[in-house]
Design a protein around this motif. Sequence first.
Motif, PDB file in Angstrom:
ATOM      1  N   GLY A  12       0.846  -1.251  -0.125  1.00  0.00           N
ATOM      2  CA  GLY A  12      -0.097   0.135   0.005  1.00  0.00           C
ATOM      3  C   GLY A  12       0.668   1.184  -0.016  1.00  0.00           C
ATOM      4  N   ALA A  55      -6.771  -8.627  -4.188  1.00  0.00           N
ATOM      5  CA  ALA A  55      -7.102  -7.005  -4.124  1.00  0.00           C
ATOM      6  C   ALA A  55      -8.488  -7.024  -4.629  1.00  0.00           C
ATOM      7  CB  ALA A  55      -6.139  -6.166  -4.947  1.00  0.00           C
ATOM      8  N   PHE A  61      -4.282  -3.698   3.606  1.00  0.00           N
ATOM      9  CA  PHE A  61      -4.249  -2.292   2.833  1.00  0.00           C
ATOM     10  C   PHE A  61      -5.523  -1.881   2.607  1.00  0.00           C
ATOM     11  CE2 PHE A  61      -0.099  -4.808   2.565  1.00  0.00           C
ATOM     12  CZ  PHE A  61       0.686  -4.188   3.263  1.00  0.00           C
ATOM     13  N   SER A  62      -6.170  -0.900   3.111  1.00  0.00           N
ATOM     14  CA  SER A  62      -7.544  -0.542   2.508  1.00  0.00           C
ATOM     15  C   SER A  62      -7.585   0.720   2.187  1.00  0.00           C
ATOM     16  CB  SER A  62      -8.566  -0.808   3.769  1.00  0.00           C
ATOM     17  OG  SER A  62      -9.921  -0.789   3.622  1.00  0.00           O
ATOM     18  N   CYS A  63      -8.189   0.958   0.949  1.00  0.00           N
ATOM     19  CA  CYS A  63      -8.056   2.541   0.657  1.00  0.00           C
ATOM     20  C   CYS A  63      -8.889   3.317   1.575  1.00  0.00           C
ATOM     21  CB  CYS A  63      -8.834   2.387  -0.801  1.00  0.00           C
ATOM     22  SG  CYS A  63      -8.544   4.175  -1.613  1.00  0.00           S
ATOM     23  N   SER A  97      -5.090   3.438   3.257  1.00  0.00           N
ATOM     24  CA  SER A  97      -3.897   3.971   2.567  1.00  0.00           C
ATOM     25  C   SER A  97      -4.386   4.732   1.120  1.00  0.00           C
ATOM     26  CB  SER A  97      -3.404   2.569   1.828  1.00  0.00           C
ATOM     27  OG  SER A  97      -4.118   1.753   0.976  1.00  0.00           O
ATOM     28  N   GLU A 141      -3.119   1.011  -3.634  1.00  0.00           N
ATOM     29  CA  GLU A 141      -2.896  -0.712  -2.975  1.00  0.00           C
ATOM     30  C   GLU A 141      -2.320  -1.117  -4.092  1.00  0.00           C
ATOM     31  OE1 GLU A 141      -5.569   1.848  -1.291  1.00  0.00           O
ATOM     32  OE2 GLU A 141      -6.580   0.501  -2.912  1.00  0.00           O
ATOM     33  N   CYS A 168      -9.537  -3.311  -1.412  1.00  0.00           N
ATOM     34  CA  CYS A 168      -9.280  -3.686   0.037  1.00  0.00           C
ATOM     35  C   CYS A 168      -8.169  -5.173  -0.449  1.00  0.00           C
ATOM     36  CB  CYS A 168     -10.530  -4.601   0.570  1.00  0.00           C
ATOM     37  SG  CYS A 168     -10.063  -5.755   1.866  1.00  0.00           S
ATOM     38  N   CYS A 169      -6.743  -4.902  -0.029  1.00  0.00           N
ATOM     39  CA  CYS A 169      -5.966  -5.756  -0.591  1.00  0.00           C
ATOM     40  C   CYS A 169      -5.488  -6.432   0.905  1.00  0.00           C
ATOM     41  CB  CYS A 169      -4.718  -5.030  -0.897  1.00  0.00           C
ATOM     42  SG  CYS A 169      -3.362  -6.267  -1.355  1.00  0.00           S
TER      43      CYS A 169
END
Length: 379
Positions: A149, A189, A319-321, A352, A355, A371-372
Motif C-alpha cells: 500500500g 485485491a 491495505f484498505s483504501c 492507504s 494499493e 481492499c488488499c
Amino acid sequence: MISKTIKANSTEAISNEIDKAISDGFKPTLAVVFSSVKQDWKAVSDILDKKEIAVFGATTSGEFIDGDIEEGSIAIMLLDINPAYFKLKFLETGEKNSFENAKSIGVYGKESFANAAFIILSGWLTQDGELIVQGFTEGFGKEATIFGGMAGDDLLLEGPLVFTNSQSSTKGLLALIIDEDKIEINGIATCGWKPIGTAKTITKSKDNIVYTIDNQPALDMILKYLGMENEFDSGKEMLSQLTAFYPLQMERKGVDPVMRTAMFANREDRSLICAGNVPQGSKVKFSLPPDFDAIEIVIDECNELKSNHQQTADALIMFSCISRHLSFGILMEEEIGQVKDVWNAPMVGFFSYGEFGKSKTGKHEFHKNTCCVVALKEK
C-alpha cells in the motif's frame, strides 16, 4: 510463526505494550508498524531498533488491528519470523526514479531468494503506482508476487512517508522481501464497487492527469454527470465528497477493471489529477456508492482464496483504501472484522492512498478503492 498485534495512542503507551507482548518469552524479529503522522513514529522505530527488531513501517490515514479501527494512533504487528526468511530493502526516489528503484529491489529479491515475494510500502509516489509494479516485474520477472500500500497522512495530503529502523522518506520505497520456500504468502485485491451508466472515453490525458472525457472538461463532466453544482474548496473535500463515492472504473481487455480516483482538481484547466495513470483513449465508467453488497463481494473473494490457496494463516496484513473508509463509515469495521474471521488470525492494517495486489484474474497491479489482504503462514 507467532504474531501479536498491539496498538496505543502515545509513544509511552506503545512502548509499554511492546514490553507486555515480549514479557512471556516471545522474541519478535520483525515489526509491521502503521502510525499516524501525528505520532512520533521515529521514537517508536528507535524503541524497536534497540530491541533488535526490524521495522517495516508507514504513516497512515487511519490504522487498525483486527476489527478495531483507530485514527491518530499506532498499530503494530510483532512477528517471530526467522531472520533468514526475510530481508528489508529501502530506496528513495531522487536521482533514480520509482521504476528504476523498484527494478533494483526486484533484482535484489531474486538474488536473495529463489522464490521471493514482495510486500511493499511507498511514500508520496501516487502517480508512480504502475511504474513501481512494472519495475518489480522487470527486475524479478513477470511472476513476481507483489502486495502492499501507499502511505497516508491523515488526509492532510502533504507528505505521507515510509520508514525502517534507520531510514525514512516521503519518496521512499520499502520492500519486505519474503522467502516463499519458507513462508507461504497469498493475497487478493478486491473492490466491490459497481459500475453505472455507459462507458465514456478519456479523450485527452497525460500520465495521471485527465483533461477531457468525451471531449468535455473532465471536472465539468463529472460534476454534471453526478448532479453536483458546487466546486471543491480543498483536495480533502474533493477526495471525501467525490472520489470516495464515485471513482472511475477503467476498463481493460481480458482483465478486471481497475479503479482510478481523482485526488485533486485543477480549476483553471478543469482537469482531474488521479491516483494512477489513465491512458488517453481509455474507456471508463462511474461507480455507484458502495452498499453492504460490496462487503459481501470482498468476503466471498477472501473465502475463495482460502478454499483454493491458503487454508490457514499465522498473520494477516490489510491495505484498505481511505476511500473505502470514507464511503463505508461505521460499516468499515464490519468488513475488516469479517476478513479477519475468514482465517481467524491476528491482523494489522491501515487506510492507504493506493494499493498493490493481485486481482481475480491473477495480475499484480496498482489499485485504488480496493481492499488488499495478505495472508502469511510458515511452512
